[in-house]
Design an enzyme around this catalytic site. Sequence first.
Site, PDB file in Angstrom:
ATOM      1  CE  LYS A  78      44.318  33.931 137.854  1.00  0.00           C
ATOM      2  NZ  LYS A  78      45.772  34.211 137.888  1.00  0.00           N
ATOM      3  CE  LYS A 102      45.179  32.973 127.093  1.00  0.00           C
ATOM      4  NZ  LYS A 102      46.543  32.687 127.620  1.00  0.00           N
ATOM      5  CE  LYS A 114      51.070  36.758 130.089  1.00  0.00           C
ATOM      6  NZ  LYS A 114      50.186  35.625 129.834  1.00  0.00           N
ATOM      7  CB  THR A 198      48.746  25.603 129.914  1.00  0.00           C
ATOM      8  OG1 THR A 198      48.602  26.472 131.038  1.00  0.00           O
ATOM      9  CG2 THR A 198      48.623  26.403 128.636  1.00  0.00           C
ATOM     10  CG  ASN A 229      53.927  24.244 132.665  1.00  0.00           C
ATOM     11  OD1 ASN A 229      52.840  24.450 132.133  1.00  0.00           O
ATOM     12  ND2 ASN A 229      54.042  23.580 133.786  1.00  0.00           N
ATOM     13  CB  SER A 357      44.492  30.370 137.199  1.00  0.00           C
ATOM     14  OG  SER A 357      45.883  30.221 137.069  1.00  0.00           O
TER      15      SER A 357
END
Length: 423
Positions: A78, A102, A114, A198, A229, A357
């Site tokens: 992810k 994470k 990523k 986030t 964001n 997510s």
Amino acid sequence: MGYIEPAPITDKENPFESMMERFNIAAEKLGLDLETYEVLKSPAKQVIVSLPIVMDDGHKKVFEGYRVIHSNTLGPSKGGVRYDLDVNLDEVKALAAWMTWKCAVVDIPYGGAKGGIKCDPSVMSKGELERLTRAYTVKMYEVFGPDTDIPAPDMGTGPQEMAWIMDEYSKAQGKTVQAVVTGKPLVLGGSLGRVEATGRGVMVSTMEALRKMKIDPTAATVAVQGFGNVGSNAAKLLAQKGLKIIAISDHTGAFYNLDGIDLREASEYRATYKTLEGYTGGSKITNDELLELDVDVLVPAAKEDVINNKNADKIKAKLIVEGANGPTGAKADGILHKKGIVVVPDILANAGGVTVSYFEWVQNRLGYKWTRDRVNRRSDRIMKEAFERVFSVADKHNVSLRIASYMVAITKVADTYKLRGSF
Ligand code: GLU
């Protein structure tokens, strides 16, 4: 596919090495065996593609696209997709590894990945961005999948890019596959609360840290570096908790106002002009000056390595909460620690995004939509539990919250790896 030299990183720290320095310290503290160490540090898969796109003026331009899967030990990998001119293999590798740690810190069943495309989205038209995103998805058909690798937004991308990824992937499958990507627009199966997630996690981590430090949040001042964001939502949510945001910034500069920045006005300004340049709600200072302000809380929410061995000794904040990935270089860790500055590290502080997510992916697979309240309640609980887990390891081993976070994450991935073997 081809091999691309990582862009030279001049006086800055290499993000992958910066990640590895912390990984090494935590691995040593844990007494990790060499075999598991080797497995955990090596990215499982690295894909580099070239993306020839027809630009609006008719000429063809070739972009470089990356996807690095660092680990799939805990589950499908992810992580977001970044559109930025600084994207390079080492950065994507570091960001992928940070996703592994994470997800493990907040205990959600994902590995880390990523992606990125080296481009400047601010100078591209919507049509060009759509063609680029679709071409990237086509080249990643074999990589992406709801059970294999699930992209999401990161710097320079948002719900629209995720909609294109879902659509292009679905075309190849002959059916709509919502769960292949998260951070989608609401009408396409996005989750309520994902956009702010986030920033919300940053707020929750800040509140938890202030509580431990016995600092009254309603008397605390905050400087937020980056007003995208993460930064803008963190600022808004912290202000709602009574903290005073006295400085904000974007890449054009920073703005300082001791009476507190009017965040609604700043957000409207940014929405209108796409930048804070020319904003008059505070006196203009530089990003470097913002980082060195005498505040209670500093939230770096822009890019990697902004706090480094050049400026770490000038930081005056009591608490740093890392909204960005990798904003503190490894060489700065020791300096901050010596100064008694508490750092809530990226892999904990900004994990609220990937947590929601995960909720989006769960909702897509259930075919059911949760209320905003349920999303917020559950993500707040996960963030608080993760903070507590990390805090007690830090306390027990007398290490920083950063090393404790790596210790929690590495233990989880290593234990899982040992039980299941390799995949
Ligand atoms: N790009 C975000 C991060 O760095 C979110 C990743 C995700 O939701 O998968 O955490």
